[in-house]
Design a protein around this motif. Structure first.
Motif, PDB file in Angstrom:
ATOM      1  N   GLU A 885       0.551  -1.368  -0.309  1.00 27.00           N
ATOM      2  CA  GLU A 885      -0.592  -0.323   0.148  1.00 27.00           C
ATOM      3  C   GLU A 885       1.130   1.421   0.406  1.00 27.00           C
ATOM      4  O   GLU A 885       0.524   2.590  -0.757  1.00 27.00           O
ATOM      5  N   ASN A 886       1.952   1.113   0.935  1.00 29.55           N
ATOM      6  CA  ASN A 886       2.893   2.212   0.470  1.00 29.55           C
ATOM      7  C   ASN A 886       3.419   2.831  -0.794  1.00 29.55           C
ATOM      8  O   ASN A 886       3.995   4.434  -0.756  1.00 29.55           O
ATOM      9  N   LYS A 889       1.075   4.165  -2.656  1.00 29.33           N
ATOM     10  CA  LYS A 889       1.338   5.596  -2.491  1.00 29.33           C
ATOM     11  C   LYS A 889       2.880   6.790  -3.055  1.00 29.33           C
ATOM     12  O   LYS A 889       2.475   7.411  -4.109  1.00 29.33           O
ATOM     13  N   ASN A 892       2.136   6.820  -7.263  1.00 24.21           N
ATOM     14  CA  ASN A 892       1.084   8.304  -7.483  1.00 24.21           C
ATOM     15  C   ASN A 892       1.743   9.376  -7.384  1.00 24.21           C
ATOM     16  O   ASN A 892       1.880  10.565  -7.994  1.00 24.21           O
ATOM     17  N   LYS A 893       2.904   9.103  -5.829  1.00 23.20           N
ATOM     18  CA  LYS A 893       3.163  10.597  -6.181  1.00 23.20           C
ATOM     19  C   LYS A 893       4.181  11.059  -7.380  1.00 23.20           C
ATOM     20  O   LYS A 893       4.678  11.856  -8.049  1.00 23.20           O
ATOM     21  N   GLU A 919      11.421   8.130   1.036  1.00 24.57           N
ATOM     22  CA  GLU A 919      10.547   7.148   0.117  1.00 24.57           C
ATOM     23  C   GLU A 919      10.474   5.707   1.242  1.00 24.57           C
ATOM     24  O   GLU A 919       9.897   4.805   2.313  1.00 24.57           O
ATOM     25  N   ALA A 922       8.518   6.323   3.755  1.00 26.42           N
ATOM     26  CA  ALA A 922       6.803   6.244   3.753  1.00 26.42           C
ATOM     27  C   ALA A 922       6.331   4.747   4.188  1.00 26.42           C
ATOM     28  O   ALA A 922       5.489   4.019   3.971  1.00 26.42           O
ATOM     29  N   ASP A 925       6.922   2.421   7.896  1.00 30.27           N
ATOM     30  CA  ASP A 925       6.042   3.227   8.470  1.00 30.27           C
ATOM     31  C   ASP A 925       6.618   3.915   9.708  1.00 30.27           C
ATOM     32  O   ASP A 925       6.522   3.659  10.376  1.00 30.27           O
TER      33      ASP A 925
END
Length: 926
Positions: A885-886, A889, A892-893, A919, A922, A925
């Motif tokens: 999931e990360n 993200k 998308n960036k 990165e 992110a 977490d």
DNA sequence: ACCGCCGGGTGCC
DNA sequence: ACCGCCGGGTGCC
């Protein structure tokens, strides 16, 4: 004729191909990785730097000011100039009379005179130390006999300004501020009109980056001109019907090859030709390029159009004369064969094989046995004086695509001679090449051959036509392959590319230079008249670039229209995200690995050693990603990750280094699509540095070259040395025994369950639908084979470890519409390279996300391309609450960034570093 | 070059 | 006059 079976034929029933694979190509061993790597050999790169440092840093160059001086000695030289014409100043350190000498040349490169010695003494130091670039314009007095004035502009980086001013002052010169409105010297006030040179201006109309970007986007859009909308049919030798937009492209290409228009920015005046950018004039008519840039989007058929061009426009719109394959020909060849007592060439064998088959099928009657009479006429066809052969240069990865396309699009009744110039036993005889209709080779071969100066057959042939496929591969003017390409001989010159401008206008120069457009072949004139005005946002600069591009390129995108209809009507493409929840046990394993990894990584953060442990971190992330797919994926890697404890302490730095490098190798060999921090794309030829970071080989060599002698790792600033770099073959190639971890009992995983559920549902609803199951991890693909078999799916597989022959089989098998043909293809992400055609599939299941969204898109385009009849549905499996999931993200960036990054400059090393660190945070977490 | 510079010829008004 | 001035020879770097 065993060799013929190893040819990659689309249609095995056709047996021998109509092209003649000459000596050496028959084993088709070109995909052996050792060959590939050695042709890129280490020693090639450092030598690339022989003209290093000369390029002006366009982005940051500013105008310091101007200075009036004089050009002397005019009567000794033949070079002439016009009033207001640009001139080039060139240092001449070996001049026997004055080591400070500075030559003055006109646009053509002819010497006009010298800079007067006192001024030359001041310039020499500045020019030699590259503190400034000095450019000249002769404002008036161009017809003088002995001396003429020259207006000089000094350009350089802000931090060198003072040194330049000082240096000039020492010799008694002082810069005048830049001149208002006349920055590019095209409008000097003529005559001795007095003191009118004054006042600075940086850019009359400065465009913002945003405006620049949108202007760039528009650059290639216009195609409403008449000369690009005429259509033309291909010759009868073209075996495929062309689509309307392809007929347009053909007509345009033929007209470019046959027309005698002046090149852009040239005008005919009373009895001479005049260049409106440099104000240069000459009596000789400047040659226009008999070619240009075909910049159509991927999938519009650049290859087919080019084949059509070769077959249709041999001379003045007449088609390439080729033999129709007839019975006569068979007996002629056969007779020659007998006469020589059984010795023959492969091309003849090819023909005979094919003809024999036709004969056996009854299409040849046994009547025409007077073959001797025909010998004359056949030979005549080939005794043309002018050049005949077209050279096509392409990246290795699309070589086989070209062969496929020849196979598909050249009418099978005609004999077109094609030579694949590749492999260690390629012919060194130029006449072998020049006798062909088409010679196909790769950039690496081109560069390697060029390296052995004077002895490159490719460079000794005068080609009818030269085609550079994926032409943006020559965008680096210092690369060996670029130089090799620029030095090919032939009048018709074409560049095929889907991405004509990748990062900036800079990239265009090599292409323009290859096209031999006067006066841009010389970097200085390109730079002064186009590149600088555009990058500085000078009014008119973009206009120039636009009209240049318009006159030599044709570009259509997938959304372009022909007669009101889209060029390509591609079916819809939908991307669905299917969330997967891990089972309790899977979650437990995942969570414990994650906690362990997170602890280690946060320790790296607090110690400030994140980048030193880059390989460790990639390893942790890799393991998590693998756990999302299947618990067995990281079994073979688990032991090597125990270092995360403190055990590293009692190791020597040498051992530590070794474990890190090994870790990196492991990550790479898993198939994971890691990226290069220099080019920000997927790794091409990965090399590992001593500090255990990975980059593309060409990228890191470029860094070493430009920063020598003390190059530093872009990620951690540790020293870089060529001899410490370790090459790492991509993915599966080293792991041919994959999938056989038989000591382990097969178990399923949440992701596999999700996939199988979807597959079975798909089979129930549309039994004929075919799909691609894509993963970066080939071991995962192997694990998936099991349930596919159990549920009775017919499937095939394509990954990087397979030999070319096997790949072709797999593709043909999958593309076949026969009943019982496989409905599932297991595809490794990176095997889905450009050119691959898998349009039989209308569904894609992406099992794991890649770092680089472009890599995924490229893979999806294998089926979502010309020839796709159905809507394409892509399902991405993403594990909830996980690294995946990360990753999404971050993807998308990156997409957002890519969409807006057209004209913005490359991020600096420290920015890349920071992005990487963010990165990592992110992802785990933190 | 209708200049500048060089060096030889020359020397009250 | 170890000067000034004249006029011929000459001329990129």
């Amino acid at each position: 004729l065993g060799w013929s079976s190893s040819l990659s034929l689309k249609d095995p029933a056709r047996g021998c191909s109509q092209y003649n694979i000459c000596r050496g190509e028959r084993n088709y061993s070109w995909f052996s990785s050792s060959d590939f790597y050695s042709s890129l050999g280490l020693e090639d790169f450092p030598s690339v730097g022989d003209i290093s440092g000369t390029e002006e840093d366009t982005e940051s160059a500013i105008l310091y000011g101007t200075l009036r001086g004089s050009v002397v000695g005019l009567r000794y030289y033949t070079g002439i100039v016009n009033n207001n014409e640009m001139v080039a100043l060139q240092r001449e350190p070996n001049n026997p009379y004055d080591k400070n000498a500075v030559r003055v040349n006109n646009v053509n490169g002819d010497q006009v005179g010298h800079i007067k010695k006192e001024l030359a003494a001041a310039l020499a130091g500045i020019m030699d130390s590259k503190l400034a670039v000095v450019e000249g314009v002769v404002p008036y007095g161009a017809k003088n006999v002995f001396t003429m004035p020259v207006q000089m502009s000094f350009w350089g980086r802000e931090e060198n300004r003072e040194a330049v001013v000082d240096q000039l002052k020492k010799h008694g010169f002082k810069l005048a501020p830049p001149l208002k409105g006349n920055r590019f010297g095209s409008k000097w006030i003529s005559g001795r009109a007095g003191p009118s040179y004054s006042a600075p201006v940086h850019a009359a109309v400065q465009l913002t980056t945003e405006q620049l970007k949108s202007e760039f986007d528009k650059l290639f859009e216009d195609l409403k001109e008449d000369d690009k909308t005429c259509e033309m049919e291909g010759a009868e030798t073209v075996g495929t019907l062309l689509l309307p937009h392809q007929k347009q492209a053909l007509a345009w290409m033929v007209s470019r090859e046959n027309s005698n228009d002046l090149p852009p920015f040239w005008e005919e005046r009373s009895n001479f030709y005049y260049n409106i950018l440099t104000n240069f004039a000459e009596e000789k008519r400047p040659e226009n390029v008999r070619g240009g840039i075909l910049a159509d989007d991927m999938g519009l058929g650049k290859t087919l159009t080019t084949i059509a061009l070769i077959l249709t426009n041999f001379q003045d719109g007449k088609p390439l004369p080729v033999e129709r394959i007839t019975n006569d020909k068979f007996f002629y060849v056969f007779a020659k064969y007998l006469k020589r007592g059984g010795e023959t060439t492969v091309s003849e064998l090819t023909l005979m094989c094919r003809l024999l088959r036709q004969w056996l099928q009854g299409t040849i009657r046994f009547l025409n046995f007077y073959f001797a009479l025909n010998v004359q006429s056949v030979e005549k066809k080939y005794s043309d004086d002018g050049p005949r052969a077209t050279l096509i240069v392409c990246p290795l990865s699309v070589l086989s695509n070209w062969i496929d396309q020849f196979e598909q699009h050249i009418h099978q009744d005609f004999n077109v001679n094609i030579y694949v110039y590749y492999g260690s036993d390629r012919s060194k005889d130029p006449s072998v090449l020049s006798e062909q209709d088409i010679v196909l080779t790769t950039y690496n071969i081109l560069a390697t051959d060029y390296g052995m100066r004077g002895d490159s057959p490719l460079h000794r042939v005068k080609w009818l036509r030269i085609v550079l496929d994926e032409g943006h591969t020559i965008r680096n003017p210092n690369a060996q392959q670029t130089k090799a390409a620029l030095n090919l001989e032939g009048h018709r010159r074409w560049v095929l590319t889907g991405t004509p401008i990748q990062n900036s206008v800079k990239d265009l120069w090599s292409l323009i230079s290859f096209l031999k457009l006067k006066p841009f072949t010389d970097r200085e004139w390109w730079h002064r008249t186009i590149q600088r005005p555009v990058t500085m946002g000078t009014a008119g600069g973009l206009g120039r670039l636009q009209s240049l591009i318009r006159s030599i390129t044709l570009r259509r995108t997938k959304t372009s229209k022909v007669k009101g209809k889209p060029v390509l009507e591609l079916p819809e493409r939908k991307v669905l995200i299917q969330h997967v929840t891990l089972t309790e046990e899977e979650r437990q394993v995942y969570q414990s690995v994650k906690e362990e990894g997170k602890a280690a990584i946060s320790r790296f953060f607090s110690e400030g050693t994140v980048l030193a442990h880059y390989a460790d971190i990639l390893g942790v992330l890799l393991r998590l990603r693998q756990l999302c797919c299947h618990p067995h994926l990281c079994v073979n890697t688990s032991s090597s990750f125990s270092y995360l404890s403190v055990s590293a302490d009692n190791k020597t730095p040498e051992e530590l280094h070794e474990t890190l490098v090994n870790k990196m190798k492991l990550v790479l060999s898993s198939g994971s699509d890691e990226e290069c921090a220099v080019c920000l794309e997927s790794l091409t030829v990965p090399v590992i540095t001593r500090c255990a970071h990975v980059f593309c080989k060409p990228c890191i060599f470029e860094v070493i070259r430009s920063e020598q002698p003390n190059a530093k790792c872009p990620l951690c600033r540790n020293g870089l040395r060529v001899e410490h770099l370790v090459e790492c073959p991509l993915e599966e190639e080293i792991d041919s025994s994959n999938g056989k971890k038989s000591d382990q009992e097969w178990i399923s995983s949440s992701k596999i369950n999700a996939l199988m559920h979807a597959l079975i549902e798909l089979r129930r609803d549309s039994p004929n639908a075919k799909c691609l199951v894509v993963s970066q991890f080939t071991t995962f693909l192997s694990l998936i084979e099991n349930p596919l078999k159990e549920s009775g799916f017919a499937f095939t597989r394509l990954d990087g470890s397979m030999a070319q022959k096997k790949r072709v089989e797999a593709i043909q098998c999958f593309q076949s519409s026969q009943a019982g043909s496989p409905t599932v293809m297991l595809l490794s992400l990176k095997a889905g390279g450009v050119g691959l055609n898998l349009t039989a599939a209308s569904r894609v299941f992406l099992m794991d996300p890649a770092w680089n969204p472009a890599a995924e898109d490229q893979c999806f385009d294998r089926c979502h391309r010309l020839g796709q009849k159905h809507d394409v549905v892509i399902t991405k499996f993403i594990v909830k609450d996980s690294v995946e999931e990360n990753m999404m993200k971050i993807q998308n960036k990156k997409r957002e960034l890519a969409a807006g990054a057209f004209a913005t400059k490359k991020p600096s090393a420290s920015e890349v570093k920071q992005t990487k660190i963010n990165e990592i945070k992110a992802l785990i977490d933190l």
